[in-house]
Design a protein around this motif. Structure first.
Motif, PDB file in Angstrom:
ATOM      1  N   SER A  85       0.812  -1.218   0.000  1.00 51.48           N
ATOM      2  CA  SER A  85       0.000   0.000   0.000  1.00 51.48           C
ATOM      3  C   SER A  85       0.845   1.267   0.000  1.00 51.48           C
ATOM      4  O   SER A  85       0.327   2.360  -0.267  1.00 51.48           O
ATOM      5  CB  SER A  85      -0.935   0.002   1.211  1.00 51.48           C
ATOM      6  N   GLY A  86       2.114   1.145   0.326  1.00 55.68           N
ATOM      7  CA  GLY A  86       3.007   2.298   0.346  1.00 55.68           C
ATOM      8  C   GLY A  86       3.089   2.995   1.686  1.00 55.68           C
ATOM      9  O   GLY A  86       3.923   3.899   1.862  1.00 55.68           O
ATOM     10  N   GLU A  87       2.282   2.579   2.660  1.00 57.39           N
ATOM     11  CA  GLU A  87       2.284   3.242   3.960  1.00 57.39           C
ATOM     12  C   GLU A  87       3.616   3.030   4.675  1.00 57.39           C
ATOM     13  O   GLU A  87       4.232   3.992   5.160  1.00 57.39           O
ATOM     14  CB  GLU A  87       1.132   2.720   4.815  1.00 57.39           C
ATOM     15  N   LEU A  88       4.061   1.788   4.739  1.00 60.06           N
ATOM     16  CA  LEU A  88       5.312   1.497   5.432  1.00 60.06           C
ATOM     17  C   LEU A  88       6.515   2.088   4.707  1.00 60.06           C
ATOM     18  O   LEU A  88       7.478   2.528   5.340  1.00 60.06           O
ATOM     19  CB  LEU A  88       5.487  -0.012   5.595  1.00 60.06           C
ATOM     20  N   LEU A  89       6.472   2.089   3.396  1.00 58.72           N
ATOM     21  CA  LEU A  89       7.578   2.664   2.638  1.00 58.72           C
ATOM     22  C   LEU A  89       7.704   4.163   2.905  1.00 58.72           C
ATOM     23  O   LEU A  89       8.828   4.687   3.067  1.00 58.72           O
ATOM     24  CB  LEU A  89       7.384   2.421   1.141  1.00 58.72           C
ATOM     25  N   ALA A  90       6.584   4.857   2.987  1.00 56.48           N
ATOM     26  CA  ALA A  90       6.616   6.294   3.266  1.00 56.48           C
ATOM     27  C   ALA A  90       7.148   6.554   4.677  1.00 56.48           C
ATOM     28  O   ALA A  90       7.966   7.458   4.883  1.00 56.48           O
ATOM     29  CB  ALA A  90       5.218   6.878   3.101  1.00 56.48           C
ATOM     30  N   LYS A  91       6.679   5.775   5.651  1.00 55.49           N
ATOM     31  CA  LYS A  91       7.158   5.945   7.022  1.00 55.49           C
ATOM     32  C   LYS A  91       8.653   5.661   7.117  1.00 55.49           C
ATOM     33  O   LYS A  91       9.400   6.381   7.792  1.00 55.49           O
ATOM     34  CB  LYS A  91       6.400   5.003   7.961  1.00 55.49           C
ATOM     35  N   THR A  92       9.097   4.616   6.441  1.00 55.84           N
ATOM     36  CA  THR A  92      10.515   4.258   6.478  1.00 55.84           C
ATOM     37  C   THR A  92      11.372   5.329   5.823  1.00 55.84           C
ATOM     38  O   THR A  92      12.468   5.646   6.296  1.00 55.84           O
ATOM     39  CB  THR A  92      10.726   2.905   5.784  1.00 55.84           C
ATOM     40  N   ALA A  93      10.904   5.900   4.728  1.00 56.70           N
ATOM     41  CA  ALA A  93      11.655   6.959   4.040  1.00 56.70           C
ATOM     42  C   ALA A  93      11.820   8.177   4.948  1.00 56.70           C
ATOM     43  O   ALA A  93      12.897   8.795   4.977  1.00 56.70           O
ATOM     44  CB  ALA A  93      10.941   7.348   2.747  1.00 56.70           C
ATOM     45  N   ILE A  94      10.787   8.510   5.700  1.00 55.93           N
ATOM     46  CA  ILE A  94      10.889   9.645   6.631  1.00 55.93           C
ATOM     47  C   ILE A  94      11.937   9.367   7.700  1.00 55.93           C
ATOM     48  O   ILE A  94      12.787  10.216   8.007  1.00 55.93           O
ATOM     49  CB  ILE A  94       9.512   9.922   7.263  1.00 55.93           C
ATOM     50  N   SER A  95      11.895   8.169   8.272  1.00 55.68           N
ATOM     51  CA  SER A  95      12.852   7.833   9.331  1.00 55.68           C
ATOM     52  C   SER A  95      14.284   7.806   8.803  1.00 55.68           C
ATOM     53  O   SER A  95      15.209   8.325   9.445  1.00 55.68           O
ATOM     54  CB  SER A  95      12.488   6.476   9.950  1.00 55.68           C
ATOM     55  N   LEU A  96      14.486   7.206   7.635  1.00 52.31           N
ATOM     56  CA  LEU A  96      15.841   7.102   7.093  1.00 52.31           C
ATOM     57  C   LEU A  96      16.399   8.459   6.695  1.00 52.31           C
ATOM     58  O   LEU A  96      17.610   8.696   6.821  1.00 52.31           O
ATOM     59  CB  LEU A  96      15.844   6.157   5.890  1.00 52.31           C
ATOM     60  N   ALA A  97      15.546   9.360   6.235  1.00 53.08           N
ATOM     61  CA  ALA A  97      16.019  10.704   5.882  1.00 53.08           C
ATOM     62  C   ALA A  97      16.545  11.430   7.115  1.00 53.08           C
ATOM     63  O   ALA A  97      17.618  12.053   7.075  1.00 53.08           O
ATOM     64  CB  ALA A  97      14.887  11.496   5.232  1.00 53.08           C
ATOM     65  N   VAL A  98      15.819  11.344   8.217  1.00 52.68           N
ATOM     66  CA  VAL A  98      16.288  11.966   9.465  1.00 52.68           C
ATOM     67  C   VAL A  98      17.541  11.270   9.977  1.00 52.68           C
ATOM     68  O   VAL A  98      18.494  11.908  10.437  1.00 52.68           O
ATOM     69  CB  VAL A  98      15.169  11.928  10.518  1.00 52.68           C
ATOM     70  N   LEU A  99      17.551   9.944   9.870  1.00 53.55           N
ATOM     71  CA  LEU A  99      18.698   9.181  10.366  1.00 53.55           C
ATOM     72  C   LEU A  99      19.977   9.553   9.624  1.00 53.55           C
ATOM     73  O   LEU A  99      21.037   9.732  10.244  1.00 53.55           O
ATOM     74  CB  LEU A  99      18.413   7.690  10.218  1.00 53.55           C
ATOM     75  N   LEU A 100      19.916   9.652   8.314  1.00 55.91           N
ATOM     76  CA  LEU A 100      21.110   9.963   7.536  1.00 55.91           C
ATOM     77  C   LEU A 100      21.668  11.339   7.879  1.00 55.91           C
ATOM     78  O   LEU A 100      22.886  11.528   7.946  1.00 55.91           O
ATOM     79  CB  LEU A 100      20.802   9.869   6.040  1.00 55.91           C
ATOM     80  N   LYS A 101      20.784  12.311   8.112  1.00 52.67           N
ATOM     81  CA  LYS A 101      21.244  13.646   8.485  1.00 52.67           C
ATOM     82  C   LYS A 101      21.975  13.618   9.827  1.00 52.67           C
ATOM     83  O   LYS A 101      23.087  14.145   9.963  1.00 52.67           O
ATOM     84  CB  LYS A 101      20.063  14.606   8.542  1.00 52.67           C
ATOM     85  N   GLY A 102      21.357  13.002  10.833  1.00 48.05           N
ATOM     86  CA  GLY A 102      21.992  12.944  12.138  1.00 48.05           C
ATOM     87  C   GLY A 102      23.251  12.110  12.140  1.00 48.05           C
ATOM     88  O   GLY A 102      24.251  12.461  12.785  1.00 48.05           O
ATOM     89  N   TYR A 103      23.235  10.985  11.413  1.00 52.49           N
ATOM     90  CA  TYR A 103      24.407  10.107  11.366  1.00 52.49           C
ATOM     91  C   TYR A 103      25.578  10.802  10.677  1.00 52.49           C
ATOM     92  O   TYR A 103      26.718  10.745  11.170  1.00 52.49           O
ATOM     93  CB  TYR A 103      24.039   8.829  10.624  1.00 52.49           C
ATOM     94  N   ALA A 104      25.328  11.451   9.556  1.00 51.86           N
ATOM     95  CA  ALA A 104      26.401  12.142   8.843  1.00 51.86           C
ATOM     96  C   ALA A 104      27.004  13.260   9.686  1.00 51.86           C
ATOM     97  O   ALA A 104      28.234  13.411   9.758  1.00 51.86           O
ATOM     98  CB  ALA A 104      25.879  12.704   7.521  1.00 51.86           C
TER      99      ALA A 104
END
Length: 292
Positions: A85-104
């Motif tokens: 349905s795309g719900e989990l993919l959208a949620k995961t994309a939001i989390s990974l975007a924040v994660l990459l910023k903080g990790y970098a």
């Protein structure tokens, strides 16, 4: 004397000796298929996951309460449906975007602190003092202050992520720099390397196993900190990530979705570990013989 000095030495006749065949017990034998499969790391890990899934299914059926523990099949069905349905993919994309910023940002700050510690005694004292102060402090404990200072936005999440990555990576990197053999240090100084060039060309390649360990530890800390922060913090700027999906599913008593979200957290962790860090290790430290 002259005749003796000019006399050529006798030439030994050539001879060929046949090598006897090795005994049958010493001859190389093909490894059986079962043995070759047992040596495959990916297959062994897949077998472990399969055993865990079977155990999960058995316990869930014995429990016979979908609200407390759904079966593995129900969880897999919920995971596939929400991914489709795309719900989990959208949620995961939001989390990974924040994660990459903080990790970098955490990686950049950790390397800066470590270079400063190697360059001067003041930098070394600064790093040791800050790590002793902040490394034992759980990152999630900073979330109330982050919300107070930065408000309801990604900045609060990025702050706690930087904290979770910075100190373990800085400690591992500095420990790796300290373990570099003195011979390599002397070679670098003899070539006239100083400052940043000395760190980049001598210390970093020699300490790469410790740096990679710090990167893996920092990634694990950041990933679990983000999920925990989203569970407590909720939606960031009106958008919820994977942790918020788990929290909402728990409120609505969709236990299969809760386990589906947790399973996706584990799957992402396995993919990053296997496809990311293991590949990087194989291309660098293992290829160079710095690690088994």
């Amino acid at each position: 004397m002259t005749s003796l000095a000019l006399k050529t030495p006798p030439i030994r006749p050539e001879a060929e000796y046949a090598i006897a065949p090795a005994p049958a017990q010493l001859q190389a034998r093909p490894v059986p298929l079962a043995g070759r499969l047992a040596q495959h790391t990916g297959l062994r890990r897949a077998l472990v996951l399969l055993l865990l899934a079977v155990l999960w299914e058995i316990v869930a059926r014995w429990q016979d309460n979908d609200l407390l523990l759904p079966t593995f099949g129900q969880t897999a069905k919920a995971l596939v449906q929400d991914l489709a349905s795309g719900e989990l993919l959208a949620k995961t994309a939001i989390s990974l975007a924040v994660l990459l910023k903080g990790y970098a940002l955490g990686v950049v700050l950790a390397l800066a602190f470590t270079v400063l510690a190697v360059a001067s005694s003041w930098g070394r004292d600064l790093l040791s003092t800050l790590t002793a102060m902040f490394n034992p402090l759980p990152a999630i404990a900073l979330l109330p202050l982050a919300l107070l200072w930065l408000g309801l936005g990604q900045g609060s999440l990025i702050l706690v992520l930087v904290h979770s990555v910075l100190w373990p990576l800085a400690l591992n990197t500095y420990a790796g720099f300290q373990a570099v053999p003195e011979t390599l240090r002397m070679a670098g100084r003899n070539y006239g390397l100083r400052g940043v060039r000395y760190v980049v060309q001598i210390l970093v390649p020699a300490a790469l196993p410790s740096i990679l360990s710090g990167l893996k530890i920092g990634w694990a800390f950041a990933w679990r900190t983000l999920i925990a922060a989203e569970l407590v913090f909720g939606a960031s700027s009106g958008k919820g990530g994977l942790g918020w999906y788990i929290f909402q599913s728990r409120n609505e008593l969709y236990t299969d979705k809760v386990f589906a979200g947790l399973a996706l957290v584990i799957i992402i962790g396995l993919l990053v570990e296997t496809l990311g860090f293991h590949t990087l290790e194989r291309l660098t430290v293992r290829r160079w013989g710095a690690q088994r």
